[in-house]
Design an enzyme around this catalytic site. Sequence first.
Site, PDB file in Angstrom:
ATOM      1  N   TYR A  95      -2.980   0.569   9.946  1.00 35.56           N
ATOM      2  CA  TYR A  95      -3.091  -0.282   8.664  1.00 35.56           C
ATOM      3  C   TYR A  95      -1.761  -0.049   8.078  1.00 35.56           C
ATOM      4  O   TYR A  95      -0.962  -1.069   7.549  1.00 35.56           O
ATOM      5  CB  TYR A  95      -3.962   0.340   7.913  1.00 35.56           C
ATOM      6  CG  TYR A  95      -4.158  -0.230   6.580  1.00 35.56           C
ATOM      7  CD1 TYR A  95      -4.782  -1.051   6.238  1.00 35.56           C
ATOM      8  CD2 TYR A  95      -3.557   0.523   5.673  1.00 35.56           C
ATOM      9  CE1 TYR A  95      -4.794  -1.401   4.719  1.00 35.56           C
ATOM     10  CE2 TYR A  95      -3.627   0.243   4.139  1.00 35.56           C
ATOM     11  CZ  TYR A  95      -4.490  -0.619   3.762  1.00 35.56           C
ATOM     12  OH  TYR A  95      -4.309  -1.295   2.513  1.00 35.56           O
ATOM     13  N   SER A 154       0.686  -1.013   0.081  1.00 36.59           N
ATOM     14  CA  SER A 154      -0.061   0.210   0.213  1.00 36.59           C
ATOM     15  C   SER A 154       0.915   1.310  -0.168  1.00 36.59           C
ATOM     16  O   SER A 154       1.863   1.142   0.696  1.00 36.59           O
ATOM     17  CB  SER A 154      -1.075  -0.147   1.426  1.00 36.59           C
ATOM     18  OG  SER A 154      -1.573   1.287   1.441  1.00 36.59           O
ATOM     19  N   GLU A 176       0.150   3.500   1.626  1.00 39.22           N
ATOM     20  CA  GLU A 176       0.081   4.220   2.808  1.00 39.22           C
ATOM     21  C   GLU A 176       1.442   3.912   3.488  1.00 39.22           C
ATOM     22  O   GLU A 176       1.969   4.848   4.721  1.00 39.22           O
ATOM     23  CB  GLU A 176      -1.311   3.526   3.822  1.00 39.22           C
ATOM     24  CG  GLU A 176      -2.473   4.004   3.303  1.00 39.22           C
ATOM     25  CD  GLU A 176      -2.870   5.479   3.586  1.00 39.22           C
ATOM     26  OE1 GLU A 176      -2.345   5.808   4.473  1.00 39.22           O
ATOM     27  OE2 GLU A 176      -3.843   6.003   2.950  1.00 39.22           O
TER      28      GLU A 176
END
Length: 324
Positions: A152, A128, A130
Amino acid sequence: MAAKKALIIGITGQDGAYLAKHLLSKGYEVTGSSRDVMASSFNNLNTVGVRSQVKLISVSIDDFRRSVFNAIQTAAPDEIYNLAGQTSVGLSFDQPVEAIESIAIGTLNILEVIRLLNKPVRFYNAGSSECFGDTGDTPANEQTPFAPRSPYAVAKSTAKWLINSYRESYGLYACTGILFNHESPLRPERFVTQKIITGAAKIKAGQLDKLQLGNLEISRDWGWAPEYVEAMWLMMQLEKPDDFVIATGRKESLKYFVAKSFEYFDLDWQKYVEIEQSFFRPNEIVSSVGNPEKAIKTLGWNKPTDIDGVIKMMCAEQAKKYQQ
């Protein structure tokens, strides 16, 4: 030659459905898992028209022996695609343990099964954007350091380094696609992009008066999901495993996404959108953009559809539902 076998762990989401369709088009035998097959609707597989062609099994990714080991041993795949685990950044602040267990421990379980079975299985893990945290105006590439800001993102970062460790230590064919935001009509409304487009379509149809949103000043790199799953598959066809950033290279603000979505329906978004402070995330990433140059050059991945094309295609699909 016998058809290749693929196991998609976490097939019920947007990416799982598109990946299943892509693999089937390549002649694969596809097995897909969800946590509970009996309780899952598999609506996305129905939408893309492939449910009847996929074998479905139950897999709890955080259960090593009874679930992950047995599933991989029984499916005997040539390729494993791990798309399972918690998918919401916002939810991870409320349920951080579930984020770590389903993403980091889940990835470790798959790696351990592949190592113990000692068979030439190729493994793709969904990373990801992120993990990079706030990229500012500089597009992140494969050498950009990670700076995760959510449970996450911490879990996804851990999974990525586990992939690298097993690849280097045990010679496994294991790779990570570091995917930036990618959207499609299969997105559920808990994702802000679909919430915006569905809201605009409902307002146009007279079914909604106002749409409440959070921080519109954040900027993201949004791409088209069917193209991103093709990149996953291309990564698995290389002679040697490697990691790739999958992105468009263009970022725009959420305000831009809202304005363009409402513009499609001939609406002035400022008349209908209300800002709700409770929707703001703690430790929000302000800016996120990726550099897909390596994927385009090495994988032969075509230059991806950017935000304008994504909005147009998603809006067209919602227009069918609400403007009959």
